[in-house]
Motif scaffolding. Structure first.
Motif, PDB file in Angstrom:
ATOM      1  N   ARG A 171       6.657  11.501 -14.158  1.00  0.00           N
ATOM      2  CA  ARG A 171       5.609  10.597 -14.634  1.00  0.00           C
ATOM      3  C   ARG A 171       5.140   9.687 -13.512  1.00  0.00           C
ATOM      4  O   ARG A 171       3.944   9.426 -13.355  1.00  0.00           O
ATOM      5  N   VAL A 172       6.094   9.181 -12.721  1.00  0.00           N
ATOM      6  CA  VAL A 172       5.728   8.334 -11.579  1.00  0.00           C
ATOM      7  C   VAL A 172       4.867   9.120 -10.601  1.00  0.00           C
ATOM      8  O   VAL A 172       3.881   8.608 -10.059  1.00  0.00           O
ATOM      9  N   GLY A 173       5.229  10.388 -10.364  1.00  0.00           N
ATOM     10  CA  GLY A 173       4.429  11.233  -9.474  1.00  0.00           C
ATOM     11  C   GLY A 173       2.994  11.375  -9.951  1.00  0.00           C
ATOM     12  O   GLY A 173       2.056  11.339  -9.145  1.00  0.00           O
ATOM     13  N   GLN A 174       2.816  11.520 -11.247  1.00  0.00           N
ATOM     14  CA  GLN A 174       1.468  11.603 -11.801  1.00  0.00           C
ATOM     15  C   GLN A 174       0.689  10.308 -11.586  1.00  0.00           C
ATOM     16  O   GLN A 174      -0.505  10.325 -11.274  1.00  0.00           O
ATOM     17  N   HIS A 175       1.389   9.175 -11.754  1.00  0.00           N
ATOM     18  CA  HIS A 175       0.741   7.878 -11.542  1.00  0.00           C
ATOM     19  C   HIS A 175       0.256   7.753 -10.090  1.00  0.00           C
ATOM     20  O   HIS A 175      -0.861   7.314  -9.826  1.00  0.00           O
ATOM     21  N   ILE A 176       1.119   8.142  -9.140  1.00  0.00           N
ATOM     22  CA  ILE A 176       0.769   8.015  -7.721  1.00  0.00           C
ATOM     23  C   ILE A 176      -0.439   8.891  -7.392  1.00  0.00           C
ATOM     24  O   ILE A 176      -1.383   8.448  -6.713  1.00  0.00           O
ATOM     25  N   LYS A 177      -0.406  10.136  -7.874  1.00  0.00           N
ATOM     26  CA  LYS A 177      -1.531  11.035  -7.590  1.00  0.00           C
ATOM     27  C   LYS A 177      -2.829  10.511  -8.193  1.00  0.00           C
ATOM     28  O   LYS A 177      -3.892  10.520  -7.546  1.00  0.00           O
ATOM     29  N   HIS A 178      -2.757  10.036  -9.431  1.00  0.00           N
ATOM     30  CA  HIS A 178      -3.948   9.500 -10.090  1.00  0.00           C
ATOM     31  C   HIS A 178      -4.505   8.294  -9.326  1.00  0.00           C
ATOM     32  O   HIS A 178      -5.722   8.200  -9.095  1.00  0.00           O
ATOM     33  N   LEU A 179      -3.624   7.389  -8.924  1.00  0.00           N
ATOM     34  CA  LEU A 179      -4.063   6.185  -8.211  1.00  0.00           C
ATOM     35  C   LEU A 179      -4.584   6.530  -6.816  1.00  0.00           C
ATOM     36  O   LEU A 179      -5.515   5.888  -6.318  1.00  0.00           O
ATOM     37  N   ARG A 180      -3.993   7.542  -6.185  1.00  0.00           N
ATOM     38  CA  ARG A 180      -4.479   7.974  -4.867  1.00  0.00           C
ATOM     39  C   ARG A 180      -5.903   8.506  -4.973  1.00  0.00           C
ATOM     40  O   ARG A 180      -6.786   8.132  -4.178  1.00  0.00           O
ATOM     41  N   MET A 181      -6.148   9.375  -5.957  1.00  0.00           N
ATOM     42  CA  MET A 181      -7.492   9.933  -6.139  1.00  0.00           C
ATOM     43  C   MET A 181      -8.482   8.845  -6.546  1.00  0.00           C
ATOM     44  O   MET A 181      -9.626   8.824  -6.085  1.00  0.00           O
ATOM     45  N   LYS A 182      -8.028   7.921  -7.384  1.00  0.00           N
ATOM     46  CA  LYS A 182      -8.888   6.823  -7.831  1.00  0.00           C
ATOM     47  C   LYS A 182      -9.307   5.947  -6.656  1.00  0.00           C
ATOM     48  O   LYS A 182     -10.420   5.407  -6.629  1.00  0.00           O
ATOM     49  N   ALA A 183      -8.388   5.802  -5.660  1.00  0.00           N
ATOM     50  CA  ALA A 183      -8.685   4.990  -4.476  1.00  0.00           C
ATOM     51  C   ALA A 183      -9.511   5.744  -3.440  1.00  0.00           C
ATOM     52  O   ALA A 183      -9.857   5.185  -2.395  1.00  0.00           O
ATOM     53  N   GLY A 184      -9.828   7.006  -3.710  1.00  0.00           N
ATOM     54  CA  GLY A 184     -10.640   7.786  -2.787  1.00  0.00           C
ATOM     55  C   GLY A 184      -9.866   8.353  -1.611  1.00  0.00           C
ATOM     56  O   GLY A 184     -10.462   8.760  -0.615  1.00  0.00           O
ATOM     57  N   ILE A 185      -8.540   8.392  -1.732  1.00  0.00           N
ATOM     58  CA  ILE A 185      -7.700   8.966  -0.678  1.00  0.00           C
ATOM     59  C   ILE A 185      -7.464  10.426  -1.051  1.00  0.00           C
ATOM     60  O   ILE A 185      -6.687  10.737  -1.950  1.00  0.00           O
ATOM     61  N   SER A 212      -6.135  13.115   0.466  1.00  0.00           N
ATOM     62  CA  SER A 212      -4.968  13.931   0.814  1.00  0.00           C
ATOM     63  C   SER A 212      -3.684  13.109   0.824  1.00  0.00           C
ATOM     64  O   SER A 212      -3.699  11.895   1.021  1.00  0.00           O
ATOM     65  N   GLN A 213      -2.577  13.813   0.637  1.00  0.00           N
ATOM     66  CA  GLN A 213      -1.278  13.175   0.720  1.00  0.00           C
ATOM     67  C   GLN A 213      -0.988  12.702   2.137  1.00  0.00           C
ATOM     68  O   GLN A 213      -0.388  11.647   2.335  1.00  0.00           O
ATOM     69  N   ALA A 214      -1.459  13.466   3.108  1.00  0.00           N
ATOM     70  CA  ALA A 214      -1.250  13.102   4.509  1.00  0.00           C
ATOM     71  C   ALA A 214      -1.945  11.793   4.841  1.00  0.00           C
ATOM     72  O   ALA A 214      -1.409  10.951   5.578  1.00  0.00           O
ATOM     73  N   MET A 215      -3.142  11.589   4.287  1.00  0.00           N
ATOM     74  CA  MET A 215      -3.886  10.356   4.543  1.00  0.00           C
ATOM     75  C   MET A 215      -3.162   9.159   3.928  1.00  0.00           C
ATOM     76  O   MET A 215      -3.057   8.101   4.538  1.00  0.00           O
ATOM     77  N   LEU A 216      -2.627   9.338   2.725  1.00  0.00           N
ATOM     78  CA  LEU A 216      -1.895   8.251   2.083  1.00  0.00           C
ATOM     79  C   LEU A 216      -0.630   7.919   2.871  1.00  0.00           C
ATOM     80  O   LEU A 216      -0.301   6.741   3.070  1.00  0.00           O
ATOM     81  N   SER A 272       5.590  11.355   7.915  1.00  0.00           N
ATOM     82  CA  SER A 272       5.439  12.680   7.316  1.00  0.00           C
ATOM     83  C   SER A 272       4.737  12.621   5.968  1.00  0.00           C
ATOM     84  O   SER A 272       4.947  11.685   5.190  1.00  0.00           O
ATOM     85  N   GLN A 273       3.915  13.630   5.721  1.00  0.00           N
ATOM     86  CA  GLN A 273       3.240  13.768   4.433  1.00  0.00           C
ATOM     87  C   GLN A 273       4.224  14.141   3.329  1.00  0.00           C
ATOM     88  O   GLN A 273       3.951  13.924   2.138  1.00  0.00           O
ATOM     89  N   SER A 274       5.382  14.674   3.724  1.00  0.00           N
ATOM     90  CA  SER A 274       6.317  15.205   2.730  1.00  0.00           C
ATOM     91  C   SER A 274       6.835  14.129   1.782  1.00  0.00           C
ATOM     92  O   SER A 274       7.158  14.424   0.626  1.00  0.00           O
ATOM     93  N   ARG A 275       6.912  12.880   2.256  1.00  0.00           N
ATOM     94  CA  ARG A 275       7.401  11.818   1.368  1.00  0.00           C
ATOM     95  C   ARG A 275       6.458  11.640   0.188  1.00  0.00           C
ATOM     96  O   ARG A 275       6.894  11.586  -0.967  1.00  0.00           O
ATOM     97  N   VAL A 276       5.158  11.582   0.473  1.00  0.00           N
ATOM     98  CA  VAL A 276       4.182  11.458  -0.610  1.00  0.00           C
ATOM     99  C   VAL A 276       4.197  12.713  -1.472  1.00  0.00           C
ATOM    100  O   VAL A 276       4.132  12.635  -2.707  1.00  0.00           O
ATOM    101  N   GLY A 277       4.305  13.895  -0.824  1.00  0.00           N
ATOM    102  CA  GLY A 277       4.347  15.140  -1.578  1.00  0.00           C
ATOM    103  C   GLY A 277       5.519  15.191  -2.539  1.00  0.00           C
ATOM    104  O   GLY A 277       5.375  15.611  -3.696  1.00  0.00           O
TER     105      GLY A 277
END
Length: 242
Positions: free
Chosen positions: A6-20, A22-26, A34-39
């Motif tokens: 559920r937390v992962g879904q929140h992070i992805k939703h908020l990332r897209m909402k902020a216009g970011i 890719s995971q690498a950009m965040l 590393s992008q792997s932490r966000v992934g």
């Protein structure tokens, strides 16, 4: 779905909402190599630490509670799951029942509703099967607490305010039943659990003191009246909900 997912879904939703996009950009904006932490966070395969939740919240421009719960801390919800409720109380690492214990962690029973009458209560914590809170072994060692003799309970009422407001959680060491003047103890008072500071009286009596002395004056128990009181254990930790 686990809490991590559920937390992962929140992070992805908020990332897209902020216009970011890719995971690498965040990850770069968070200062992570590393992008792997966000992934891993977005996939729900890794538990978000409190410090990382704060970093993510700052980058995404949200309250840290939105990272974990999906809503700001100021909002009130009635549909919080048991896992989220325990998490909200503990104030420690973000975890749920699917998250494995680390080498320095132990679980302690959390009695959200305690009934002490008719012999029930927190005297035998080994057989408990309900919600639990996680503590670092090093934290317990500093207080000389054995995890097998510890339990957490919720404080009800206003008698221990302002130190322990209604809804606070305390950790109780059930091996410590000898009274040290001025220390807090959980007691079974004729079937009701109470948290009080205790003082010994001449002749073996006890004085029970509340922090909210305006509404709850000292109580004295001596002789036969003392038979109503059984000391459950000494309070070694408390967490306060404001």
């Amino acid at each position: 779905m686990s809490l991590n997912q559920r937390v992962g879904q929140h992070i992805k939703h908020l990332r897209m909402k902020a216009g970011i996009k890719s995971q690498a950009m965040l990850a770069e904006l968070c200062g992570w190599k590393s992008q792997s932490r966000v992934g891993n966070y977005e996939a729900g395969s890794r538990t978000v630490s409190p410090s990382d939740a704060e970093i993510l919240a700052k980058v995404l421009g949200v309250d840290p509670a939105e990272i974990i719960f999906g809503y700001p801390q100021s909002n009130k919800r009635s549909d919080i799951s048991e896992d989220e409720a325990v998490l909200n109380i503990s104030g420690f690492e973000f975890w749920d029942s699917d998250t494995p214990l680390s080498d320095d962690e132990v679980e302690i029973p959390f009695y959200m509703e305690v009934e002490l009458a008719a012999g029930h209560g927190i005297s035998d914590v080994r057989e408990y099967r309900g919600p639990k809170l996680r503590f670092a072994k090093s934290t317990l060692r500093k207080s000389s607490v054995e995890s097998t003799r510890a339990a957490c309970v919720r404080v009800n009422g206003n008698s221990m305010e302002p130190v322990l407001p209604n809804g606070s959680t305390v950790g109780v060491d059930t091996s410590q039943t000898n009274v040290i003047d001025g220390k807090m103890y959980a007691i079974n008072h004729d079937g009701m659990m109470r948290i009080k500071t205790l003082y010994k009286l001449p002749g073996g009596g006890l004085r029970l003191r509340s922090f909210n002395t305006d509404e709850w004056p000292d109580e004295r128990y001596e002789g036969d009246d003392l038979k109503q009181i059984k000391i459950i254990g000494k309070v070694f930790w408390y967490s306060v909900l404001l």
